[in-house]
Scaffold this motif. Structure first.
Motif, short mmCIF file in Angstrom:
data_model
loop_
_atom_site.label_atom_id
_atom_site.label_comp_id
_atom_site.label_asym_id
_atom_site.label_seq_id
_atom_site.Cartn_x
_atom_site.Cartn_y
_atom_site.Cartn_z
N HIS A 58 0.69 -1.07 -0.28
CA HIS A 58 -0.07 0.22 0.12
C HIS A 58 0.30 1.28 0.23
CE1 HIS A 58 0.93 -0.36 4.18
NE2 HIS A 58 0.37 0.50 4.37
N ASP A 62 5.65 5.29 4.75
CA ASP A 62 6.83 3.62 5.19
C ASP A 62 6.95 2.42 4.51
OD1 ASP A 62 3.81 3.21 6.44
OD2 ASP A 62 5.10 2.45 7.65
N HIS A 63 6.10 2.18 3.66
CA HIS A 63 6.18 1.95 2.44
C HIS A 63 6.35 1.81 0.80
CE1 HIS A 63 4.35 -1.58 5.14
NE2 HIS A 63 4.02 0.18 6.24
N ASP A 164 0.46 -4.46 6.32
CA ASP A 164 0.53 -3.70 7.02
C ASP A 164 -1.42 -3.80 7.33
OD1 ASP A 164 2.82 -2.08 7.23
OD2 ASP A 164 1.32 -0.20 7.36
N HIS A 196 -3.26 -2.37 12.54
CA HIS A 196 -2.46 -3.40 13.22
C HIS A 196 -2.24 -4.93 13.75
CE1 HIS A 196 0.49 -0.64 10.48
NE2 HIS A 196 0.15 0.11 11.32
N HIS A 218 8.24 -4.68 11.46
CA HIS A 218 7.33 -3.21 11.63
C HIS A 218 6.66 -3.10 12.77
CE1 HIS A 218 5.28 -0.35 9.41
NE2 HIS A 218 3.99 -0.80 9.16
ZN LIG Z 1 3.70 0.62 7.82
#
Ligand SMILES: [Zn+2]
Ligand SMILES: [Zn+2]
Length: 251
Positions: A58, A62-63, A164, A196, A218
């Motif tokens: 996604h 952060d990805h 995630d 999460h 993560h």
């Molecule tokens: Zn994330």
């Protein structure tokens, strides 16, 4: 098949890069490309210009955010330094083409790369990369956001990456009987977060899916203060690895 963790932390973390995982099959595949993972890619010794496929779960930053730096470097390498690289295929959930079309039309120099770039949107249908079988599966993360987990089968072994995810049936199915599952262990069981998994749920998913080995990753900074291996181990009796940057696991 070999897995190298490029980032086991999240967006802002003092000691870990955010999400990124290298999977070596007969191709070099990257799962997610979060901040600081590019620096770890350089440290890994892998030739960054040989990466042929980037698969996004996604587009939370952060990805994703190091892709921009990576691609800018690939442009300079091929335009001005005489470098050559294989075609790059970017794969992600619905919305991928729109996002990259906008980015490539807006960021200076991105619009006409001198090498082939392909964008592919996937949801819940399998496809192949070389001899590797890839199965994306929609998992529950935040509302109105399409997040994918990926299962990769190659050379008689199977690996799953949650992206995630919250606890959901879809994630358990994605991980069914895999040799190794890399799960979103953002938070400890005692400090859960609705979007999460927490460490206890990672163990629960691993147990229900019958995975061979569980890799926790993560981590948010707060999670460093808790024993996530113990928390995951309450449900799951198999091998549990607490992920760290540049850890390599052979399957
Ligand atoms: Zn994330
Ligand atoms: Zn996210």
């Amino acid at each position: 098949m070999r897995l190298t963790i490029l980032g086991s932390g999240t967006n802002v973390h003092p000691t870990r890069a955010a999400s990124g995982y290298l999977v070596h099959t007969d191709d070099t595949i990257l799962l997610d490309f979060g901040p600081r993972t590019l620096a770890n890619l350089l440290k890994s010794g892998v030739n960054r210009h040989r990466i042929t496929h980037v698969l996004f779960s996604h587009y939370h930053a952060d990805h994703f955010s190091d892709f921009i730096t990576y691609f800018f470097d690939a442009l300079i390498f091929t335009k001005y330094e005489g470098g050559a690289r294989p075609p790059l295929t970017v794969i992600g959930p619905p919305g991928t083409k729109r996002l990259f079309r906008t980015l490539f039309a807006t960021l200076p120099g991105f619009s006409h790369p001198p090498f082939a770039v392909y964008f592919k949107e996937v949801a819940d249908r399998g496809f192949t990369i070389g001899k590797a079988r890839i199965t994306p599966r929609t998992v529950s993360h935040t509302q109105n956001l399409h997040c994918l987990g990926y299962r990769i089968e190659y050379g008689g072994k199977a690996l799953a990456y949650s992206g995630d995810s919250q606890y959901c049936d879809s994630l358990v199915r994605l991980c069914g009987d895999v040799d190794l599952a890399v799960l979103d262990c953002s938070f400890p069981a005692s400090r859960p977060n609705p979007v999460h998994l927490h460490a206890g749920q990672c163990g629960q998913v691993a147990k229900e899916a019958g995975v061979g080995q569980l890799v926790l990753s993560h981590f948010y900074p707060i999670t460093e203060r808790y024993n996530v291996r113990e928390q995951a181990g309450e449900a799951f009796g198999g091998k549990i690895v607490v992920g760290r940057d540049l850890m390599a696991i052979k399957l």
